[in-house]
Design an enzyme around this catalytic site. Structure first.
Site, short mmCIF file in Angstrom:
data_model
loop_
_atom_site.label_atom_id
_atom_site.label_comp_id
_atom_site.label_asym_id
_atom_site.label_seq_id
_atom_site.Cartn_x
_atom_site.Cartn_y
_atom_site.Cartn_z
N ARG A 1 0.85 -1.33 0.04
CA ARG A 1 -0.51 0.16 0.49
C ARG A 1 1.67 1.10 -0.16
O ARG A 1 0.34 2.26 -0.66
CB ARG A 1 -0.56 0.29 1.07
CG ARG A 1 -1.75 0.91 1.48
CD ARG A 1 -3.33 0.80 1.93
NE ARG A 1 -2.94 0.97 2.95
CZ ARG A 1 -3.42 1.34 4.67
NH1 ARG A 1 -4.69 0.57 4.79
NH2 ARG A 1 -3.19 0.62 5.96
N LYS B 1 -1.92 7.16 0.52
CA LYS B 1 -2.44 7.62 2.15
C LYS B 1 -1.02 8.72 2.46
O LYS B 1 0.09 8.65 3.09
CB LYS B 1 -1.55 6.31 3.05
CG LYS B 1 -2.17 6.29 4.87
CD LYS B 1 -2.21 4.80 5.32
CE LYS B 1 -1.44 4.55 7.29
NZ LYS B 1 -2.77 5.76 7.59
N GLU C 1 -15.46 6.81 5.70
CA GLU C 1 -14.87 6.68 6.51
C GLU C 1 -14.42 7.35 7.46
O GLU C 1 -14.80 8.71 7.76
CB GLU C 1 -13.09 6.47 5.43
CG GLU C 1 -12.83 7.38 5.42
CD GLU C 1 -10.59 7.19 4.41
OE1 GLU C 1 -10.48 5.70 4.33
OE2 GLU C 1 -10.68 8.29 3.55
N1 PDD Z 1 -4.78 5.33 9.76
N2 PDD Z 1 -8.56 5.35 6.51
C1 PDD Z 1 -6.97 6.21 7.00
C2 PDD Z 1 -7.96 7.64 6.48
C3 PDD Z 1 -6.64 5.88 7.54
O1 PDD Z 1 -5.59 6.62 8.05
C4 PDD Z 1 -7.00 4.54 7.95
C5 PDD Z 1 -5.44 3.81 8.97
C6 PDD Z 1 -7.51 3.66 8.09
C7 PDD Z 1 -7.08 2.60 9.18
O2 PDD Z 1 -6.71 1.69 7.77
P1 PDD Z 1 -5.21 0.54 7.78
O3 PDD Z 1 -6.59 -0.62 8.19
O4 PDD Z 1 -4.88 -0.29 7.66
O5 PDD Z 1 -4.76 0.57 9.59
C8 PDD Z 1 -8.57 4.41 7.21
C9 PDD Z 1 -4.01 4.99 10.50
C10 PDD Z 1 -3.32 4.13 11.42
C11 PDD Z 1 -2.80 5.86 11.16
O6 PDD Z 1 -2.97 7.26 10.16
O7 PDD Z 1 -2.10 6.35 11.91
#
Ligand code: PDD
Length: 286
Positions: free
Chosen positions: A53, A145, A178
């Site tokens: 990712r 991200k 989200e």
């Molecule tokens: N955040 N959506 C957004 C905008 C995010 O920043 C994240 C993760 C997720 C969830 O993704 P995952 O299940 O892969 O952690 C969804 C991380 C944990 C952070 O910003 O610290």
């Protein structure tokens, strides 16, 4: 307390010594991407998914990264090995690197890997559920991200002032997409519904969807704000939060205001899967 060891541009350094040159495009222009995974009992959870990712995020913003998937994985493992935490987050950050005109990337991206111990999760969150608020916001590139979390930081501050754990984003069609750092799901009868577009594809979300059948029919589709009134259960997912039941959204109470059995069942399956992965990587010594 002893400082963790970070990886910064080819060197392993103590956290309080970690630094970037100030002409880095990450600092000057917010040009960069990151990813966060965690370990359970020292074993990185779905490392490949997170590294892929990260690469995918970089590709989408034309940030060319010179490290292969395997190199990125090895650097992550090595940074972990230089620390000694059973449960830690591993945060990869790639920025545009130094730029002499403060705008044009010069092909030397910066790579940082931070390992941070995770305090034990407050199990009460799973028993009591959480409250979330909503806010209008559409992320510029939702599938990236990116390191730019201005809106997220503001939304979380606001949510916390209202006694909520997280803020969910609503788009111009009044659909909930989200959370600021989480993905969002609702359950109606045996249907597990989660938005498929305008969201970051969370790894926890992916695992949840893998574990859902045959108990649930997965429906990847938009969730309108108005339909929240009629759902049985709701929850948010993320690497550090796993699956947290949502019992209130703004002023709306979800179900009977207590975490329902279906989220608990999914969370149980998630934990069993984590346990299985961790014990596969750490076979008992005979
Ligand atoms: N955040 N959506 C957004 C905008 C995010 O920043 C994240 C993760 C997720 C969830 O993704 P995952 O299940 O892969 O952690 C969804 C991380 C944990 C952070 O910003 O610290």
């Amino acid at each position: 307390m002893r400082q963790p060891i970070y990886y910064v541009n080819g060197k392993f350094v103590r956290a309080n010594r970690a630094a970037l040159p100030i002409d880095d495009l990450g600092i000057l222009r917010g040009y960069g991407v990151f990813d966060v995974l965690r370990t359970y009992d020292g074993v990185p959870f779905r490392l490949r998914d997170h590294v892929e990712r990260l690469e995918n995020s970089a590709r989408q913003i034309d940030l060319e990264i010179p490290w292969s998937t395997e190199e990125l994985e090895d650097l992550g493992r090595e940074t972990l090995a230089r620390n000694d935490y059973a449960n830690a987050t591993v945060r990869y950050i790639v920025t545009g690197g130094p730029s002499s005109n403060f705008m044009t990337p010069e092909g030397k991206p910066s790579l940082m890997i931070m390992v941070t111990p995770i305090p034990p999760i407050d199990e009460n969150l799973y028993k009591k559920g959480c409250k979330v608020t909503t806010t209008y916001m559409v992320r510029e590139r939702p599938t990236v991200k990116s390191i730019g979390y201005i809106g997220a930081i503001m939304a979380v501050e606001q949510a916390q002032r209202a006694g909520a754990l997280e803020a969910l984003y609503k788009n111009e069609r009044n659909e909930v997409t989200e959370g600021t750092r989480t993905n969002f799901f609702v359950i109606k009868d045996d249907k597990l519904i989660t938005p498929a577009h305008e969201v970051l594809e969370g790894v926890t979300r992916r695992v949840t969807l893998e574990l859902a059948p045959p108990h649930f029919t997965v429906l990847p589709r938009p969730i309108h704000y108005c339909e929240l009134r009629y759902v049985d259960e709701a929850f948010i997912t993320s690497t550090t939060k796993e699956l947290i039941p949502v019992v209130q959204i703004d002023d709306m109470v979800i179900g009977d205001g207590r975490p329902g059995p279906k989220v608990a069942q999914l969370h149980q399956r998630f934990r069993e899967y984590v346990h299985q992965q961790t014990s596969l990587a750490n076979p008992p010594i005979k």
